[in-house]
Design a protein around this motif. Structure first.
Motif, PDB file in Angstrom:
ATOM      1  N   ASP A 176      41.239  38.846  44.792  1.00  0.00           N
ATOM      2  CA  ASP A 176      40.376  39.957  44.396  1.00  0.00           C
ATOM      3  C   ASP A 176      39.446  39.586  43.245  1.00  0.00           C
ATOM      4  OD1 ASP A 176      41.466  41.573  46.338  1.00  0.00           O
ATOM      5  OD2 ASP A 176      42.906  42.536  44.989  1.00  0.00           O
ATOM      6  N   ASP A 177      39.859  38.628  42.413  1.00  0.00           N
ATOM      7  CA  ASP A 177      39.004  38.199  41.299  1.00  0.00           C
ATOM      8  C   ASP A 177      37.656  37.679  41.776  1.00  0.00           C
ATOM      9  OD1 ASP A 177      41.087  38.769  39.587  1.00  0.00           O
ATOM     10  OD2 ASP A 177      41.780  36.703  39.420  1.00  0.00           O
ATOM     11  N   PHE A 178      37.600  37.207  43.032  1.00  0.00           N
ATOM     12  CA  PHE A 178      36.364  36.620  43.547  1.00  0.00           C
ATOM     13  C   PHE A 178      35.558  37.598  44.395  1.00  0.00           C
ATOM     14  CE2 PHE A 178      38.927  33.004  42.391  1.00  0.00           C
ATOM     15  CZ  PHE A 178      38.009  32.124  41.852  1.00  0.00           C
ATOM     16  N   ARG A 179      36.042  38.794  44.587  1.00  0.00           N
ATOM     17  CA  ARG A 179      35.272  39.801  45.337  1.00  0.00           C
ATOM     18  C   ARG A 179      34.376  40.546  44.345  1.00  0.00           C
ATOM     19  NH1 ARG A 179      37.465  40.331  50.439  1.00  0.00           N
ATOM     20  NH2 ARG A 179      39.567  39.507  50.677  1.00  0.00           N
ATOM     21  N   VAL A 180      33.293  39.898  43.957  1.00  0.00           N
ATOM     22  CA  VAL A 180      32.486  40.398  42.835  1.00  0.00           C
ATOM     23  C   VAL A 180      31.089  40.823  43.256  1.00  0.00           C
ATOM     24  CG1 VAL A 180      33.777  39.060  41.123  1.00  0.00           C
ATOM     25  CG2 VAL A 180      31.793  38.029  42.243  1.00  0.00           C
ATOM     26  N   TRP A 181      30.799  40.827  44.556  1.00  0.00           N
ATOM     27  CA  TRP A 181      29.436  41.162  44.974  1.00  0.00           C
ATOM     28  C   TRP A 181      29.050  42.584  44.596  1.00  0.00           C
ATOM     29  CZ3 TRP A 181      28.755  45.258  48.270  1.00  0.00           C
ATOM     30  CH2 TRP A 181      29.895  45.699  48.965  1.00  0.00           C
ATOM     31  N   HIS A 182      30.052  43.487  44.517  1.00  0.00           N
ATOM     32  CA  HIS A 182      29.769  44.886  44.223  1.00  0.00           C
ATOM     33  C   HIS A 182      29.899  45.208  42.736  1.00  0.00           C
ATOM     34  CE1 HIS A 182      34.068  44.432  44.627  1.00  0.00           C
ATOM     35  NE2 HIS A 182      34.256  45.563  43.998  1.00  0.00           N
ATOM     36  N   ASN A 183      30.449  44.267  41.964  1.00  0.00           N
ATOM     37  CA  ASN A 183      30.650  44.472  40.532  1.00  0.00           C
ATOM     38  C   ASN A 183      30.470  43.116  39.846  1.00  0.00           C
ATOM     39  OD1 ASN A 183      31.296  45.613  38.065  1.00  0.00           O
ATOM     40  ND2 ASN A 183      33.513  45.514  38.411  1.00  0.00           N
ATOM     41  N   VAL A 184      29.216  42.726  39.663  1.00  0.00           N
ATOM     42  CA  VAL A 184      28.891  41.373  39.214  1.00  0.00           C
ATOM     43  C   VAL A 184      29.347  41.159  37.771  1.00  0.00           C
ATOM     44  CG1 VAL A 184      27.039  39.721  38.828  1.00  0.00           C
ATOM     45  CG2 VAL A 184      26.930  41.296  40.776  1.00  0.00           C
ATOM     46  N   PRO A 185      30.177  40.132  37.531  1.00  0.00           N
ATOM     47  CA  PRO A 185      30.634  39.853  36.160  1.00  0.00           C
ATOM     48  C   PRO A 185      29.526  39.251  35.308  1.00  0.00           C
ATOM     49  CG  PRO A 185      31.450  38.185  37.670  1.00  0.00           C
ATOM     50  CD  PRO A 185      30.755  39.214  38.514  1.00  0.00           C
ATOM     51  N   ALA A 186      29.794  39.159  34.027  1.00  0.00           N
ATOM     52  CA  ALA A 186      28.808  38.602  33.100  1.00  0.00           C
ATOM     53  C   ALA A 186      28.546  37.138  33.436  1.00  0.00           C
ATOM     54  CB  ALA A 186      29.305  38.735  31.665  1.00  0.00           C
ATOM     55  N   ARG A 187      27.339  36.722  33.144  1.00  0.00           N
ATOM     56  CA  ARG A 187      26.942  35.333  33.386  1.00  0.00           C
ATOM     57  C   ARG A 187      27.490  34.456  32.258  1.00  0.00           C
ATOM     58  NH1 ARG A 187      21.477  33.126  35.672  1.00  0.00           N
ATOM     59  NH2 ARG A 187      21.299  31.057  34.715  1.00  0.00           N
ATOM     60  N   PRO A 188      28.300  33.435  32.566  1.00  0.00           N
ATOM     61  CA  PRO A 188      28.820  32.551  31.518  1.00  0.00           C
ATOM     62  C   PRO A 188      27.695  31.950  30.683  1.00  0.00           C
ATOM     63  CG  PRO A 188      29.995  32.179  33.563  1.00  0.00           C
ATOM     64  CD  PRO A 188      28.859  33.101  33.891  1.00  0.00           C
ATOM     65  N   PRO A 217      39.013  26.237  54.110  1.00  0.00           N
ATOM     66  CA  PRO A 217      38.206  25.942  52.916  1.00  0.00           C
ATOM     67  C   PRO A 217      38.222  27.090  51.909  1.00  0.00           C
ATOM     68  CG  PRO A 217      36.782  26.533  54.745  1.00  0.00           C
ATOM     69  CD  PRO A 217      38.180  26.508  55.299  1.00  0.00           C
ATOM     70  N   ASN A 218      39.160  27.046  50.963  1.00  0.00           N
ATOM     71  CA  ASN A 218      39.316  28.133  50.004  1.00  0.00           C
ATOM     72  C   ASN A 218      38.064  28.350  49.162  1.00  0.00           C
ATOM     73  OD1 ASN A 218      42.019  28.751  50.696  1.00  0.00           O
ATOM     74  ND2 ASN A 218      42.743  27.014  49.501  1.00  0.00           N
ATOM     75  N   ILE A 219      37.380  27.256  48.813  1.00  0.00           N
ATOM     76  CA  ILE A 219      36.165  27.394  48.002  1.00  0.00           C
ATOM     77  C   ILE A 219      35.098  28.164  48.769  1.00  0.00           C
ATOM     78  CG2 ILE A 219      34.250  26.088  47.000  1.00  0.00           C
ATOM     79  CD1 ILE A 219      36.324  23.974  46.179  1.00  0.00           C
ATOM     80  N   LEU A 220      34.987  27.907  50.059  1.00  0.00           N
ATOM     81  CA  LEU A 220      34.027  28.652  50.869  1.00  0.00           C
ATOM     82  C   LEU A 220      34.397  30.133  50.906  1.00  0.00           C
ATOM     83  CD1 LEU A 220      31.717  28.995  52.856  1.00  0.00           C
ATOM     84  CD2 LEU A 220      33.197  28.100  54.670  1.00  0.00           C
ATOM     85  N   LEU A 221      35.680  30.435  51.026  1.00  0.00           N
ATOM     86  CA  LEU A 221      36.106  31.834  51.035  1.00  0.00           C
ATOM     87  C   LEU A 221      35.771  32.511  49.704  1.00  0.00           C
ATOM     88  CD1 LEU A 221      39.578  31.691  52.841  1.00  0.00           C
ATOM     89  CD2 LEU A 221      37.311  32.089  53.804  1.00  0.00           C
ATOM     90  N   GLU A 222      36.022  31.824  48.591  1.00  0.00           N
ATOM     91  CA  GLU A 222      35.692  32.395  47.281  1.00  0.00           C
ATOM     92  C   GLU A 222      34.188  32.648  47.168  1.00  0.00           C
ATOM     93  OE1 GLU A 222      39.341  30.113  44.893  1.00  0.00           O
ATOM     94  OE2 GLU A 222      37.258  29.475  44.634  1.00  0.00           O
ATOM     95  N   ALA A 223      33.393  31.720  47.686  1.00  0.00           N
ATOM     96  CA  ALA A 223      31.945  31.890  47.627  1.00  0.00           C
ATOM     97  C   ALA A 223      31.490  33.083  48.459  1.00  0.00           C
ATOM     98  CB  ALA A 223      31.247  30.616  48.099  1.00  0.00           C
ATOM     99  N   LEU A 224      32.128  33.312  49.592  1.00  0.00           N
ATOM    100  CA  LEU A 224      31.806  34.488  50.400  1.00  0.00           C
ATOM    101  C   LEU A 224      32.002  35.767  49.590  1.00  0.00           C
ATOM    102  CD1 LEU A 224      33.492  33.596  53.828  1.00  0.00           C
ATOM    103  CD2 LEU A 224      31.038  33.888  53.446  1.00  0.00           C
ATOM    104  N   GLY A 225      33.094  35.809  48.819  1.00  0.00           N
ATOM    105  CA  GLY A 225      33.401  37.010  48.048  1.00  0.00           C
ATOM    106  C   GLY A 225      32.350  37.355  47.019  1.00  0.00           C
ATOM    107  N   ALA A 226      31.568  36.360  46.574  1.00  0.00           N
ATOM    108  CA  ALA A 226      30.524  36.618  45.591  1.00  0.00           C
ATOM    109  C   ALA A 226      29.287  37.261  46.205  1.00  0.00           C
ATOM    110  CB  ALA A 226      30.128  35.318  44.885  1.00  0.00           C
ATOM    111  N   GLY A 227      29.176  37.201  47.530  1.00  0.00           N
ATOM    112  CA  GLY A 227      28.036  37.819  48.193  1.00  0.00           C
ATOM    113  C   GLY A 227      26.715  37.148  47.878  1.00  0.00           C
TER     114      GLY A 227
END
Length: 379
Positions: free
Chosen positions: A177-189, A287-297
């Motif tokens: 869930d930490d990577f499902r951020v497309w709807h609630n974009v976290p701060a830019r590092p 590919p877990n990294i690909l899945l995480e990237a999908l979550g960012a939208g």
């Protein structure tokens, strides 16, 4: 019903992530006791059915662990009255009591990819992959059930075995869930460069093709004004030295940023602010990294090697990871097209909904329970 998990191979990364999410989504109604044998570094979720079982044996050394699995674990299984021994690391080195069924997973594709194996210099890595190929095949052929995490991986193994696998099921991993951020974009590092950037997150290795990505980025810059920086993030090593030398040779030191490992908690923000996320691997299982990237939208430019299209579907643009020219050409089709970038980002977020840990865990626990119950009914 007693399930014993041999998790000693899960010392870091994806192995621990898998077990944590599996145990975190344990259904109380299944009526199981889960005995977990795992390194101290694995922090188990608190659940009344999850029982950490200590071992007075040096299991950090692979050889010592193999001896423990062969000679001591069978007695432990008998003492715990185990119905199922689950070995998610891919190897079963234990002859369990007659009442105990065995389950393994196929997670490591490298031993079964000859093209990748040949890219490593002759030495320990080649020998290790040769041994793993044979040991993993033996484990899968002799197990009572094998869990695959992609249909592609299942096809690879089913074409290799000399007899049908007793019971094969496919259950892909989920997205934290930490990577499902497309709807609630976290701060830019704050360490990210100003302006737009292209992002590739992955360990540096021959089959991840960072060299080809850097060369493709140089081709891109020769064809268009490219203000976007290229960020390469991930664990470095000998292959990373080759990439750094190529960056210097192509005079891209100010344009390509190699940042090494990024703290886990910062990764969602890094994904969320990328103009395009790249994944150029040629050898994956799930590919877990690909899945995480999908979550960012965010828009995705992805290797066309399977199983990447299996997971990315129509939510990505694909390229030949061995061709810098194709990388540059495919990237150009989307970089200057805001409508296409927006469309791909929305498709990525939708695709991410297919992969969640609740479903992964539910299907896995039900499969283990059914195996144990069928075994008990035949006694």
């Amino acid at each position: 019903m007693n399930i014993v998990i041999n998790g000693f191979s899960a010392r870091r990364g994806g192995g621990q992530t898998y077990l944590i999410n599996l145990l975190r989504h344990l259904d109380d109604e299944l009526g199981m006791s889960i005995f977990v044998l795992a390194p101290d570094s694995l922090k188990l979720p608190e659940h009344p059915a999850v029982i950490r079982t200590s071992v007075e044996w040096p299991t950090t050394n692979p050889l010592m662990r193999a001896l423990w699995e062969k000679y001591i674990l069978p007695r432990t299984l008998e003492k715990l009255r185990a119905d199922v021994l689950f070995c998610p690391g891919g190897l079963i080195n234990t002859r369990p009591p007659g009442c105990c069924r065995t389950v393994t997973m196929f997670r490591n594709m490298i031993p079964f990819d000859m093209a990748v194996r040949k890219q490593y210099k002759p030495g320990l890595t080649r020998v290790r992959n040769w041994l793993l190929e044979r040991a993993m095949l033996s484990s899968m052929m002799n197990a009572d059930m094998v869990i695959f995490i992609s249909e592609f991986a299942r096809t690879v193994i089913e074409e290799r075995v000399t007899r049908p696998i007793a019971r094969a099921i496919t259950i892909p991993h989920g997205i934290n869930d930490d990577f499902r951020v497309w709807h609630n974009v976290p701060a830019r590092p704050s360490w990210l460069p100003r302006g737009d950037y292209l992002l590739y997150v992955s360990i540096f290795d021959v089959y991840k093709n960072q060299l080809e990505v850097v060369r493709g980025y140089q081709r891109l810059k020769s064809r268009r004004e490219t203000p976007e920086k290229l960020i390469l993030a991930g664990h470095t090593g000998p292959y990373a030295e080759k990439v750094l030398r190529e960056i210097d040779l192509l005079r891209l030191r100010d344009e390509v940023i190699v940042v090494g490992n990024v703290p886990y908690q910062e990764l969602p923000g890094v994904y969320a602010h990328a103009k395009v996320t790249i994944f150029a691997s040629t050898c994956e299982n799930c590919p877990n990294i690909l899945l995480e990237a999908l979550g960012a939208g965010r828009p995705l430019l992805v290797s066309n090697a399977q199983p990447m299209p299996e997971f990315g579907g129509d939510a990505a643009v694909y390229f030949d990871p061995g061709s810098p020219d194709d990388f540059a050409a495919q990237l150009m089709t989307i970089l200057d097209n805001p409508e296409e970038l927006d469309r791909l980002g929305k498709l990525a977020a939708q695709r991410a909904e297919l992969y969640n840990w609740q479903t992964t865990a539910s299907l896995t626990w039900q499969a283990l329970r059914d195996l144990a119950r069928n075994n008990n009914n035949t006694k």
